[in-house]
Design an enzyme around this catalytic site. Structure first.
Site, PDB file in Angstrom:
ATOM      1  N   ASP A 120       3.637  -1.556  -0.820  1.00 37.09           N
ATOM      2  CA  ASP A 120       3.374  -1.078  -2.189  1.00 37.09           C
ATOM      3  C   ASP A 120       3.987  -2.003  -3.230  1.00 37.09           C
ATOM      4  OD1 ASP A 120       2.449   1.012  -0.714  1.00 37.09           O
ATOM      5  OD2 ASP A 120       3.817   2.531  -1.529  1.00 37.09           O
ATOM      6  N   ASP A 200       0.748  -1.520  -8.569  1.00 36.71           N
ATOM      7  CA  ASP A 200       1.395  -1.522  -7.260  1.00 36.71           C
ATOM      8  C   ASP A 200       0.672  -2.579  -6.429  1.00 36.71           C
ATOM      9  OD1 ASP A 200       3.016   0.623  -7.957  1.00 36.71           O
ATOM     10  OD2 ASP A 200       2.441   1.869  -6.240  1.00 36.71           O
ATOM     11  N   HIS A 249      -3.623   2.983  -4.209  1.00 38.54           N
ATOM     12  CA  HIS A 249      -3.570   2.078  -3.062  1.00 38.54           C
ATOM     13  C   HIS A 249      -4.917   2.043  -2.335  1.00 38.54           C
ATOM     14  CE1 HIS A 249       1.006   2.955  -3.203  1.00 38.54           C
ATOM     15  NE2 HIS A 249       0.574   2.268  -4.244  1.00 38.54           N
ATOM     16  N   ASP A 251      -5.684   0.634   0.582  1.00 44.47           N
ATOM     17  CA  ASP A 251      -5.708   0.364   2.020  1.00 44.47           C
ATOM     18  C   ASP A 251      -6.040   1.549   2.912  1.00 44.47           C
ATOM     19  OD1 ASP A 251      -3.215   1.212   1.198  1.00 44.47           O
ATOM     20  OD2 ASP A 251      -2.069  -0.247   2.357  1.00 44.47           O
ATOM     21  N   CYS A 353       0.973   0.337   5.211  1.00 42.45           N
ATOM     22  CA  CYS A 353       1.908   0.616   4.111  1.00 42.45           C
ATOM     23  C   CYS A 353       3.346   0.275   4.506  1.00 42.45           C
ATOM     24  CB  CYS A 353       1.882   2.102   3.754  1.00 42.45           C
ATOM     25  SG  CYS A 353       0.350   2.674   3.077  1.00 42.45           S
TER      26      CYS A 353
HETATM   27  N1  NVA Z   1      -4.061   7.016  -1.694  1.00 41.81           N
HETATM   28  C1  NVA Z   1      -4.712   6.608  -0.485  1.00 41.81           C
HETATM   29  C2  NVA Z   1      -3.913   5.574   0.257  1.00 41.81           C
HETATM   30  C3  NVA Z   1      -2.687   6.006   0.952  1.00 41.81           C
HETATM   31  C4  NVA Z   1      -2.034   4.914   1.743  1.00 41.81           C
HETATM   32  C5  NVA Z   1      -4.993   7.794   0.370  1.00 41.81           C
HETATM   33  O1  NVA Z   1      -4.480   8.881   0.084  1.00 41.81           O
HETATM   34  O2  NVA Z   1      -5.759   7.692   1.332  1.00 41.81           O
END
Ligand code: NVA
Length: 368
Positions: A120, A200, A249, A251, A353
């Site tokens: 992150d 991030d 995020h 990923d 992560c």
């Molecule tokens: N916010 C995303 C990424 C978490 C690593 C999720 O909830 O899938």
């Protein structure tokens, strides 16, 4: 950036990683030791916490995560480190930090969170470590758990760029934002405003000289522009938008597996709306996660399935329960390495992560 075109991969700089799939040589693995649950009244936290998890923040906000959760997740992390080491990857861990201490800026007071998710905070682009400014008050000083490590890389020649931190004062957050109504018309709303730089690192995904990024509840347009300008003309930063209503995020949304193969989250990514960049790529839909409607996913969707770590173009470390994903990867010629990691999920991520690449052996290339 200069002289990044070198063909000589024998003498790599100490920090060097251009994509998600080149052979991994060195990695930082996070830690859940001393992790503190964020306060529920933090609007930036409310923006992404699933409704089913609200009770957890109301009950434990400002207190340490329960001991048992820390112990179990630590075991998963230690196992990940062992597996990485057995594969010849050098592993580094953060310093121990007291996240329970209150800290005060001119605008607010907070405690810390954890040092569990180096992905992150640090975006490694070729020979440069970019330290993200973050957007949660509880993460304001998180990078300090990694400071000695990054300083060591700096002393050995790495470039280190830290983005200006937003004040995170009240007006940095969108007072009209409501997680229940994340769209106005077709336009996605975010809890961070555009009045200061924010991003991030985990909202960016690297494909050599092309980098994709999404705006999210922690990454704004100014933050994206800051990265774009500092990377310079050798790189193209493409902004993308998907159907995750509460993005934070990228990923678990799109994950490159190797040149020409992209794994997508079929609930958020419409194949037909992918950027033209991928017109010659094979697009593979991730199977439904094994842990669905999981009440222990306190910070994330079910799609941590996709949050795995590639060792190289073939070998991928995955959560051992994710059988449909394991079968799919095998079908496409990959070699999954299953390990237990389920106990880390409640902290908000899986092994992508929990790590950040320091060195992958390869060249800085164009893949599109
Ligand atoms: N916010 C995303 C990424 C978490 C690593 C999720 O909830 O899938």
């Amino acid at each position: 950036m200069d002289k990044l075109e070198s063909d000589n991969v024998k003498s790599l700089p100490i920090v060097w990683s251009c994509n998600e799939w080149d052979p991994l040589e060195e990695v930082i693995v996070g830690s859940v030791e001393g992790a503190i649950v964020p306060l529920w009244d933090d609007v930036a936290v409310q923006a992404i916490v699933p409704e089913h998890a609200r009770w957890f923040f109301e009950k434990y906000g400002g207190q340490p995560f329960p001991d048992e959760m820390i112990e179990m997740a630590s075991k998963d992390l230690d196992r990940l480190c062992e597996v990485l080491t057995s594969l010849g990857v050098k592993v580094k861990r953060p310093d121990k930090v007291d996240f329970s201490k209150d800290y005060t800026t001119p605008w607010w007071t907070s405690k810390g969170l954890y040092s569990a998710m180096p992905r992150d905070i640090f975006l490694v682009v070729a020979d440069t470590v970019i330290e993200a400014p973050m957007a949660w008050r509880s993460r304001y000083f998180e990078s300090f758990a990694f400071r000695n490590l990054i300083q060591e890389y700096f002393n050995k020649g790495a470039k280190w760029l830290a983005a200006p931190k937003p004040s995170m004062a009240g007006d940095f957050y969108n007072k009209d934002y409501s997680p229940e109504t994340p769209y106005i018309g077709d336009e996605k709303q975010f809890v961070v405003t555009e009045n200061q730089i924010a991003f991030d690192a985990a909202d960016f995904v690297r494909f050599g000289k092309d980098i994709l990024v999404q705006k999210s509840n922690v990454t704004n347009a100014m933050g994206i522009e800051w990265v774009r300008r500092h990377l310079g003309p050798e790189f193209t930063v493409h902004e993308v938008e998907f159907d995750d209503a509460h993005p934070m995020h990228i990923d678990t949304t799109i994950v490159p597996l190797c040149p020409g193969k992209l794994l997508i989250n079929p609930t958020w990514v419409d194949k037909s709306k992918l950027p033209d960049l991928f017109k010659d790529w094979e697009i593979i839909e991730a199977p439904a996660p094994v842990f669905t409607n999981d009440s222990a996913l306190f910070f994330s969707s079910d799609w941590l399935t996709m949050n795995f770590l590639s060792i190289d173009e073939k070998r991928i470390i995955v959560e051992e329960n994710e059988k449909p994903l394991i079968d799919l990867l095998k079908k496409h010629g990959f070699e999954p390495i299953p390990i237990p990691f389920r106990n880390f999920y409640p902290f908000g991520g899986s092994m992508h992560c929990a790590t950040t690449d320091i060195r992958r052996r390869g060249k800085l290339e164009k893949y599109f």
